[in-house]
Design a protein around this motif. Structure first.
Motif, PDB file in Angstrom:
ATOM      1  N   TYR A 274       0.932  -1.072   0.062  1.00 25.80           N
ATOM      2  CA  TYR A 274       0.262   0.045  -0.141  1.00 25.80           C
ATOM      3  C   TYR A 274       0.842   0.851  -0.466  1.00 25.80           C
ATOM      4  N   LEU A 275       0.655   2.643  -1.121  1.00 29.93           N
ATOM      5  CA  LEU A 275       1.043   3.583  -0.898  1.00 29.93           C
ATOM      6  C   LEU A 275      -0.301   4.609  -0.875  1.00 29.93           C
ATOM      7  N   ARG A 276       0.572   5.741   0.160  1.00 35.64           N
ATOM      8  CA  ARG A 276      -0.454   6.313  -0.135  1.00 35.64           C
ATOM      9  C   ARG A 276       0.236   8.255  -0.464  1.00 35.64           C
ATOM     10  N   VAL A 277      -0.135   8.605  -1.662  1.00 34.85           N
ATOM     11  CA  VAL A 277       0.638   9.966  -2.645  1.00 34.85           C
ATOM     12  C   VAL A 277      -0.601  10.539  -1.913  1.00 34.85           C
ATOM     13  N   PHE A 278      -0.071  11.916  -2.092  1.00 26.56           N
ATOM     14  CA  PHE A 278      -0.245  13.468  -2.537  1.00 26.56           C
ATOM     15  C   PHE A 278      -0.415  14.268  -3.936  1.00 26.56           C
ATOM     16  N   VAL A 279      -1.487  14.730  -4.296  1.00 23.81           N
ATOM     17  CA  VAL A 279      -1.364  14.552  -5.820  1.00 23.81           C
ATOM     18  C   VAL A 279      -1.231  16.337  -5.121  1.00 23.81           C
ATOM     19  N   SER A 280      -0.102  17.056  -6.623  1.00 25.95           N
ATOM     20  CA  SER A 280       0.659  18.023  -6.565  1.00 25.95           C
ATOM     21  C   SER A 280       0.946  18.687  -7.120  1.00 25.95           C
ATOM     22  N   ARG A 281       1.092  17.650  -8.321  1.00 29.13           N
ATOM     23  CA  ARG A 281       1.602  18.303 -10.045  1.00 29.13           C
ATOM     24  C   ARG A 281       0.345  18.364 -10.374  1.00 29.13           C
ATOM     25  N   ASP A 291      -8.114   8.838 -17.076  1.00 25.01           N
ATOM     26  CA  ASP A 291      -7.436   9.501 -18.073  1.00 25.01           C
ATOM     27  C   ASP A 291      -6.324   9.630 -18.039  1.00 25.01           C
ATOM     28  N   LEU A 292      -5.415   9.358 -16.745  1.00 27.78           N
ATOM     29  CA  LEU A 292      -4.105   9.564 -16.492  1.00 27.78           C
ATOM     30  C   LEU A 292      -3.013   8.676 -16.716  1.00 27.78           C
ATOM     31  N   LYS A 293      -2.333   8.606 -17.075  1.00 31.27           N
ATOM     32  CA  LYS A 293      -0.917   7.991 -17.881  1.00 31.27           C
ATOM     33  C   LYS A 293      -0.655   7.644 -16.979  1.00 31.27           C
ATOM     34  N   LEU A 294      -0.731   6.224 -16.518  1.00 26.33           N
ATOM     35  CA  LEU A 294       0.209   6.012 -15.008  1.00 26.33           C
ATOM     36  C   LEU A 294       1.421   5.470 -15.083  1.00 26.33           C
ATOM     37  N   PRO A 295       2.309   5.323 -14.663  1.00 27.20           N
ATOM     38  CA  PRO A 295       4.324   4.891 -15.074  1.00 27.20           C
ATOM     39  C   PRO A 295       4.059   3.476 -15.055  1.00 27.20           C
ATOM     40  N   ASP A 296       4.937   3.564 -17.172  1.00 26.85           N
ATOM     41  CA  ASP A 296       5.002   1.987 -17.515  1.00 26.85           C
ATOM     42  C   ASP A 296       4.967   1.178 -16.092  1.00 26.85           C
ATOM     43  N   GLY A 297       5.519  -0.485 -15.419  1.00 28.85           N
ATOM     44  CA  GLY A 297       5.743  -1.220 -14.947  1.00 28.85           C
ATOM     45  C   GLY A 297       5.496  -1.992 -14.724  1.00 28.85           C
ATOM     46  N   ALA A 330       0.863  -1.569  -4.766  1.00 22.25           N
ATOM     47  CA  ALA A 330       1.767  -1.095  -5.868  1.00 22.25           C
ATOM     48  C   ALA A 330       2.971  -1.817  -5.749  1.00 22.25           C
ATOM     49  N   HIS A 331       4.195  -2.770  -6.609  1.00 20.40           N
ATOM     50  CA  HIS A 331       5.244  -3.703  -6.081  1.00 20.40           C
ATOM     51  C   HIS A 331       6.206  -2.517  -5.407  1.00 20.40           C
ATOM     52  N   ARG A 332       6.639  -2.199  -4.425  1.00 18.55           N
ATOM     53  CA  ARG A 332       7.608  -1.329  -3.635  1.00 18.55           C
ATOM     54  C   ARG A 332       8.247  -1.149  -4.857  1.00 18.55           C
ATOM     55  N   ASP A 333       9.106  -1.429  -5.778  1.00 20.45           N
ATOM     56  CA  ASP A 333      10.056  -1.161  -7.206  1.00 20.45           C
ATOM     57  C   ASP A 333       8.924   0.313  -7.446  1.00 20.45           C
ATOM     58  N   GLU A 334       8.122   0.312  -8.152  1.00 21.11           N
ATOM     59  CA  GLU A 334       7.491   1.117  -7.923  1.00 21.11           C
ATOM     60  C   GLU A 334       7.026   2.209  -7.635  1.00 21.11           C
ATOM     61  N   PHE A 335       7.168   2.348  -6.117  1.00 22.72           N
ATOM     62  CA  PHE A 335       6.745   3.761  -5.812  1.00 22.72           C
ATOM     63  C   PHE A 335       7.554   4.879  -6.195  1.00 22.72           C
ATOM     64  N   GLY A 336       8.806   5.141  -6.109  1.00 21.89           N
ATOM     65  CA  GLY A 336       9.483   6.229  -6.156  1.00 21.89           C
ATOM     66  C   GLY A 336       8.957   6.482  -7.791  1.00 21.89           C
ATOM     67  N   ALA A 337       8.389   5.923  -8.426  1.00 22.75           N
ATOM     68  CA  ALA A 337       8.096   6.206 -10.054  1.00 22.75           C
ATOM     69  C   ALA A 337       6.645   7.155  -9.415  1.00 22.75           C
ATOM     70  N   LEU A 338       5.269   6.066  -8.983  1.00 22.27           N
ATOM     71  CA  LEU A 338       4.308   6.813  -8.654  1.00 22.27           C
ATOM     72  C   LEU A 338       4.072   7.976  -7.822  1.00 22.27           C
ATOM     73  N   PHE A 341       5.168  11.164  -9.723  1.00 20.03           N
ATOM     74  CA  PHE A 341       3.727  11.570 -11.386  1.00 20.03           C
ATOM     75  C   PHE A 341       2.942  11.912 -10.597  1.00 20.03           C
ATOM     76  N   PHE A 342       2.972  11.555  -8.839  1.00 18.72           N
ATOM     77  CA  PHE A 342       1.761  12.522  -8.099  1.00 18.72           C
ATOM     78  C   PHE A 342       2.055  13.350  -7.869  1.00 18.72           C
ATOM     79  N   GLY A 343       3.385  13.254  -7.665  1.00 14.56           N
ATOM     80  CA  GLY A 343       3.820  14.301  -6.289  1.00 14.56           C
ATOM     81  C   GLY A 343       4.141  15.267  -5.181  1.00 14.56           C
ATOM     82  N   ASP A 344       3.504  14.084  -4.871  1.00 18.10           N
ATOM     83  CA  ASP A 344       3.826  13.556  -3.335  1.00 18.10           C
ATOM     84  C   ASP A 344       4.196  14.676  -2.229  1.00 18.10           C
TER      85      ASP A 344
END
Length: 530
Positions: A274-281, A291-297, A330-338, A341-344
């Protein structure tokens, strides 16, 4: 007194902020459940204005405050406003408010014949009881004199305190049950469906048979956790991670599908965590999830969106706003990219575009300045209602190209409360001397007439809304606030019923009723020969 007057007179900014501080302090005083809240600022301002007439800030301060309040309300509730106008419930609410506004106008006109009241004084009582500065301005322009300001200055405080007192007494007598929106977070439950419930079905098929608000976020198959998609075919021995607004709803879904199997999915975080991020971008805010194009992976899925104190089901058409907290599996390997993407960034909770608010406010003032011709009557200008109308439209659009019109809830509340406070302080301090002079000259006659107009405005709404149509108290309180027009009444409604319904009803009612009030003072003198 003279010393205090001489101290405050040359210092309008100091006097205004001292008024705000004392007003909020008195507003917190609670007597058997009743307190004025932010409305106390107005009454302190009337006293300070009477004590030190030269301390009143420039009218532009009050105009700016009211404009900020109207813009913040409109942008936040634009979508609900237009949805309400297309629904039978929304049209009913506007008709209920219209009954009160028109009755108040009729009573004001009757005073002309019964008490030999001046036309300007009567129209001023109507404008003051409805706390409508645009209506006052329209009456002054129509009659060509300041008589309406006299009635307005007397009725205005009654137009704030009267509805608040009505709402308080009604609340204490009826003790209505307020249905609070869920704000404790979404609940999770792992369910192993029976094979009979799986045959030839996809997750989308399964969701169609489940209650509203239930979603399937992930499933476990062959000792691996996978994000769920609507097109994914179900297989034997699958375990589903189901989300819902309450434990009771999830247990009902479990009885419908199969049996509970806790710990299968959430106990194994190798594939999904589980990952929680702030929308700031800015490129993410204002866009729908679909409509969001989330990072591939590796696969990931949005399972939760939290806005303010409420959790929102992440439907594909949900439009994200600055400051939203998005929960993903998501997989932990994708946490940085996500996160990237959202800004966090927590700054997103207070981030908004000064370009959008500047353009929006400018368009609102422009609309308010336009004179619309009315055959046989003259011209009509919307005044500050133009700011609210433009904000409602922009709030419904949410985004235009790369320009995001929305304001994060936390920043919206700050702008709204600041604007409301500045408006009440400036208007009260400016009206203090005229209020005191009018009361001393007319005794209690004008006050009594103003009180009757306020009763005529509020009572029909409460009777029709609560007694005839059996509507919820928080919705009727919003209709009262919208028909009366003053933000302090809305603030008190939110205190009695801390749900979104008062705000939504206010945004849905206020623009139309303001236009009706302006039309009334423009039309009536033509029939009275005034």
């Amino acid at each position: 007194m003279e010393t205090l007057s001489s101290l405050l007179g040359p210092q309008p900014m100091m006097a205004m902020f001292l008024t705000i501080a004392i007003g909020y302090l008195l507003g917190e005083v609670n007597v058997k459940g009743f307190s004025l809240g932010v409305g106390a600022v107005l009454f302190v301002a009337l006293f300070i204005g009477w004590l030190a007439p030269k301390s009143a800030p420039a009218p532009m301060v009050g105009t700016l405050g009211l404009a900020l309040f109207l813009y913040a309300v409109g942008v936040q509730y634009g979508k609900q406003f237009f949805l309400g106008l297309t629904s039978s419930a929304g049209r009913k609410a506007n008709l209920i408010a219209l009954s009160g506004v028109l009755l108040a106008g009729v009573v004001s006109v009757l005073f002309l014949k019964m008490t030999n009241l001046e036309t300007g004084h009567a129209l001023g009582l109507f404008a003051g009881a409805g706390t409508s500065t645009p209506t006052l301005q329209a009456a002054i322009v129509k009659l060509g004199n300041d008589d309406p300001a006299v009635g307005y200055s007397v009725a205005y405080p009654l137009g704030v305190a009267g509805p608040i007192l009505f709402l308080y007494v009604t609340f204490m007598l009826l003790k209505p049950k307020i249905e609070m929106p869920p704000g404790g977070g979404l609940e999770l439950l792992e369910i192993a469906p029976q094979e009979s419930a799986l045959k030839g079905k996809t997750i989308g098929d399964l969701l169609a048979s489940l209650p509203a608000g239930i979603e399937i976020a992930a499933l476990r198959r062959a000792h691996h956790n996978l994000p769920a998609t609507h097109s994914m075919a179900l297989a034997a021995n699958d375990v589903l991670l189901v989300t819902g607004p309450s434990r009771e709803a999830l247990e009902g879904a479990a009885r419908q599908l199969g049996e509970v199997h806790e710990g299968r999915i959430m106990g194994d975080r190798r594939d999904l965590d589980y990952l929680r991020v702030f929308v700031s971008r800015p490129t993410v805010a204002g866009r729908a999830l679909a409509d969001l194009k989330l990072p591939d992976g590796k696969p990931h899925v949005v399972v939760q969106v939290r806005r303010g104190d409420a959790d929102i089901v992440p439907k594909p058409d949900l439009v994200l706003e600055f400051g939203d907290r998005v929960g993903l599996l998501a997989h932990r390997d994708e946490f940085g990219a996500l996160r990237k993407f959202f800004g966090d960034s927590i700054k997103g909770t207070a981030e908004f575009s000064y370009i959008s608010i500047g353009l929006g406010m400018a368009l609102g003032f422009l609309l308010g300045a336009i004179n619309f011709p009315l055959p046989g009557i003259g011209k009509l200008a919307l005044g500050l209602s133009g700011v609210l109308i433009v904000a409602l439209v922009l709030g419904n659009m949410r985004r235009t190209g790369g320009l995001n019109w929305t304001i994060p809830l936390s920043a919206n509340l700050v702008l709204r409360n600041l604007g409301l406070t500045l408006f009440l302080a400036q208007v009260g301090m400016s009206s203090g001397p005229k209020f005191a002079a009018t009361v001393s000259q007319t005794g209690f006659l004008m006050i009594g007439l103003g009180a009757i107009v306020v009763v005529a405005l509020v009572l029909p709404i409460l009777v029709l809304g609560l007694g005839v149509f059996k509507m919820p108290f928080d919705e009727v309180a919003g209709i009262v606030a919208g028909a009366c027009g003053n933000p302090a009444i809305l603030a008190y409604s939110n205190k009695l019923a801390p749900t979104d319904k008062p705000d939504i009803a206010y945004a849905m009612i206020f623009p139309g009723m303001t236009i009706i009030k302006i039309l009334f003072v423009d039309i009536v003198p033509a029939f009275l020969g005034g």
